[in-house]
Scaffold this motif. Structure first.
Motif, PDB file in Angstrom:
ATOM      1  N   LEU A  12      -5.691  78.804  66.251  1.00  0.00           N
ATOM      2  CA  LEU A  12      -4.599  79.897  65.883  1.00  0.00           C
ATOM      3  C   LEU A  12      -3.399  79.469  65.996  1.00  0.00           C
ATOM      4  N   SER A  13      -3.120  79.107  67.251  1.00  0.00           N
ATOM      5  CA  SER A  13      -1.656  78.567  67.514  1.00  0.00           C
ATOM      6  C   SER A  13      -1.151  77.432  66.531  1.00  0.00           C
ATOM      7  N   GLN A  14      -2.146  76.538  66.441  1.00  0.00           N
ATOM      8  CA  GLN A  14      -1.759  75.392  65.378  1.00  0.00           C
ATOM      9  C   GLN A  14      -1.321  76.083  63.990  1.00  0.00           C
ATOM     10  N   LEU A  15      -2.206  76.968  63.722  1.00  0.00           N
ATOM     11  CA  LEU A  15      -1.990  77.513  62.076  1.00  0.00           C
ATOM     12  C   LEU A  15      -0.613  78.293  62.287  1.00  0.00           C
ATOM     13  N   ALA A  16      -0.177  79.025  63.131  1.00  0.00           N
ATOM     14  CA  ALA A  16       0.864  79.726  63.367  1.00  0.00           C
ATOM     15  C   ALA A  16       2.024  78.494  63.593  1.00  0.00           C
ATOM     16  N   ALA A  17       2.010  77.388  64.156  1.00  0.00           N
ATOM     17  CA  ALA A  17       2.876  76.592  64.183  1.00  0.00           C
ATOM     18  C   ALA A  17       3.270  76.037  62.790  1.00  0.00           C
ATOM     19  N   SER A  58      -6.803  71.602  45.904  1.00  0.00           N
ATOM     20  CA  SER A  58      -6.069  70.377  46.518  1.00  0.00           C
ATOM     21  C   SER A  58      -4.889  70.940  47.288  1.00  0.00           C
ATOM     22  N   GLN A  59      -4.282  71.954  47.164  1.00  0.00           N
ATOM     23  CA  GLN A  59      -3.266  72.452  47.815  1.00  0.00           C
ATOM     24  C   GLN A  59      -3.932  73.707  48.765  1.00  0.00           C
ATOM     25  N   GLY A  60      -4.920  73.830  49.094  1.00  0.00           N
ATOM     26  CA  GLY A  60      -5.535  74.753  49.642  1.00  0.00           C
ATOM     27  C   GLY A  60      -5.763  74.442  51.415  1.00  0.00           C
ATOM     28  N   GLY A  61      -6.255  75.458  52.014  1.00  0.00           N
ATOM     29  CA  GLY A  61      -6.533  75.059  53.352  1.00  0.00           C
ATOM     30  C   GLY A  61      -6.527  76.367  54.209  1.00  0.00           C
ATOM     31  N   TYR A  62      -6.212  76.416  55.498  1.00  0.00           N
ATOM     32  CA  TYR A  62      -6.364  77.693  56.199  1.00  0.00           C
ATOM     33  C   TYR A  62      -4.854  78.297  56.649  1.00  0.00           C
ATOM     34  N   ALA A  63      -4.545  79.468  56.655  1.00  0.00           N
ATOM     35  CA  ALA A  63      -3.302  79.846  57.263  1.00  0.00           C
ATOM     36  C   ALA A  63      -3.587  81.260  57.953  1.00  0.00           C
ATOM     37  N   LEU A  64      -2.774  81.701  58.880  1.00  0.00           N
ATOM     38  CA  LEU A  64      -3.000  82.932  59.601  1.00  0.00           C
ATOM     39  C   LEU A  64      -2.944  84.212  58.573  1.00  0.00           C
ATOM     40  N   ALA A  65      -3.636  85.076  58.717  1.00  0.00           N
ATOM     41  CA  ALA A  65      -3.783  86.378  57.724  1.00  0.00           C
ATOM     42  C   ALA A  65      -2.232  87.150  57.802  1.00  0.00           C
ATOM     43  N   VAL A 122      -0.833  91.667  74.541  1.00  0.00           N
ATOM     44  CA  VAL A 122      -0.499  90.434  74.501  1.00  0.00           C
ATOM     45  C   VAL A 122      -0.910  89.806  72.963  1.00  0.00           C
ATOM     46  N   THR A 123       0.130  89.145  72.159  1.00  0.00           N
ATOM     47  CA  THR A 123      -0.068  88.670  71.070  1.00  0.00           C
ATOM     48  C   THR A 123      -0.332  87.140  70.996  1.00  0.00           C
ATOM     49  N   LEU A 124      -0.543  86.751  69.733  1.00  0.00           N
ATOM     50  CA  LEU A 124      -0.767  85.169  69.495  1.00  0.00           C
ATOM     51  C   LEU A 124       0.583  84.530  69.805  1.00  0.00           C
ATOM     52  N   ALA A 125       1.695  85.250  69.292  1.00  0.00           N
ATOM     53  CA  ALA A 125       3.189  84.824  69.610  1.00  0.00           C
ATOM     54  C   ALA A 125       3.365  84.791  71.028  1.00  0.00           C
ATOM     55  N   ASP A 126       3.124  85.837  71.867  1.00  0.00           N
ATOM     56  CA  ASP A 126       3.199  85.761  73.306  1.00  0.00           C
ATOM     57  C   ASP A 126       2.516  84.527  74.070  1.00  0.00           C
ATOM     58  N   LEU A 127       1.152  84.203  73.539  1.00  0.00           N
ATOM     59  CA  LEU A 127       0.462  83.304  74.188  1.00  0.00           C
ATOM     60  C   LEU A 127       0.959  81.761  73.972  1.00  0.00           C
ATOM     61  N   GLN A 128       1.858  81.798  72.534  1.00  0.00           N
ATOM     62  CA  GLN A 128       2.440  80.360  72.386  1.00  0.00           C
ATOM     63  C   GLN A 128       3.428  80.287  73.125  1.00  0.00           C
ATOM     64  N   ARG A 129       4.496  81.291  73.502  1.00  0.00           N
ATOM     65  CA  ARG A 129       5.440  81.197  74.305  1.00  0.00           C
ATOM     66  C   ARG A 129       5.151  80.700  75.720  1.00  0.00           C
ATOM     67  N   GLU A 130       4.353  81.084  76.290  1.00  0.00           N
ATOM     68  CA  GLU A 130       3.866  80.800  77.912  1.00  0.00           C
ATOM     69  C   GLU A 130       3.672  79.246  77.955  1.00  0.00           C
ATOM     70  N   ARG A 131       4.539  78.736  78.596  1.00  0.00           N
ATOM     71  CA  ARG A 131       4.506  77.405  78.691  1.00  0.00           C
ATOM     72  C   ARG A 131       4.389  76.667  80.105  1.00  0.00           C
ATOM     73  N   ASN A 132       4.731  77.890  80.954  1.00  0.00           N
ATOM     74  CA  ASN A 132       4.768  77.625  82.356  1.00  0.00           C
ATOM     75  C   ASN A 132       3.247  78.145  82.843  1.00  0.00           C
ATOM     76  N   PRO A 133       2.759  77.277  83.733  1.00  0.00           N
ATOM     77  CA  PRO A 133       1.513  77.885  84.158  1.00  0.00           C
ATOM     78  C   PRO A 133       1.522  79.097  85.141  1.00  0.00           C
TER      79      PRO A 133
END
Length: 148
Positions: A12-17, A58-65, A122-133
């Motif tokens: 999901l994080s990759q799709l968000a990126a 051909s232009q298809g794939g997956y994306a966040l809803a 906690v949202t997917l955006a929050d999960l992506q922001r957390e880079r520090n352990p």
């Protein structure tokens, strides 16, 4: 939480990126360094749950809803594992033989609701922001204090 759910969060994080641009399962696998069969399985489950949309062609794939800010950790876990329930009596469809005279069931249900509330905050955006352990809690001092 299972390893598969952890991997699902990476997908999901990759799709968000990628934003609104559809990504193939192969591209997601390559960028997340996960095996293609695993990514395909996760994308199928995430699409079924409504967190991801798929487009054929051909232009298809997956994306966040929805935007990453609108997808919660609770929704991710629910999609891949089912609703969080730490005890049988905490589950929506749970049926414990001891429930009618159990002295601790209500406390576990309150705890379960608190966990779900936290996961909804906690949202997917929050999960992506957390880079520090996260700091590791010092459980030894807590155990020593409890023993005294």
């Amino acid at each position: 939480m299972s390893k598969l759910t952890d991997y699902g969060t990476l997908v999901l994080s990759q799709l968000a990126a990628e934003g609104a641009e559809p990504s193939s399962a192969g591209m997601v696998a390559s960028r997340t360094r996960l095996a293609l069969p695993t990514v395909s399985k996760l994308l199928k489950a995430l699409t079924r749950s409504g967190l991801v949309v798929s487009t054929r062609g051909s232009q298809g794939g997956y994306a966040l809803a929805r935007a990453p800010e609108c997808i919660t950790a609770a929704e991710i876990i629910d999609a891949l594992e089912g609703p969080v329930a730490i005890t049988e009596c905490s589950a929506d469809d749970g049926s414990c033989d001891l429930e009618s005279f159990c002295r601790v069931g209500l406390a576990w249900q309150r705890i379960n609701l608190s966990i779900r509330d936290a996961l909804h905050q906690v949202t997917l955006a929050d999960l992506q922001r957390e880079r520090n352990p996260m700091p590791t809690p010092d459980l030894r001092s807590r155990l020593e204090a409890a023993a005294q």
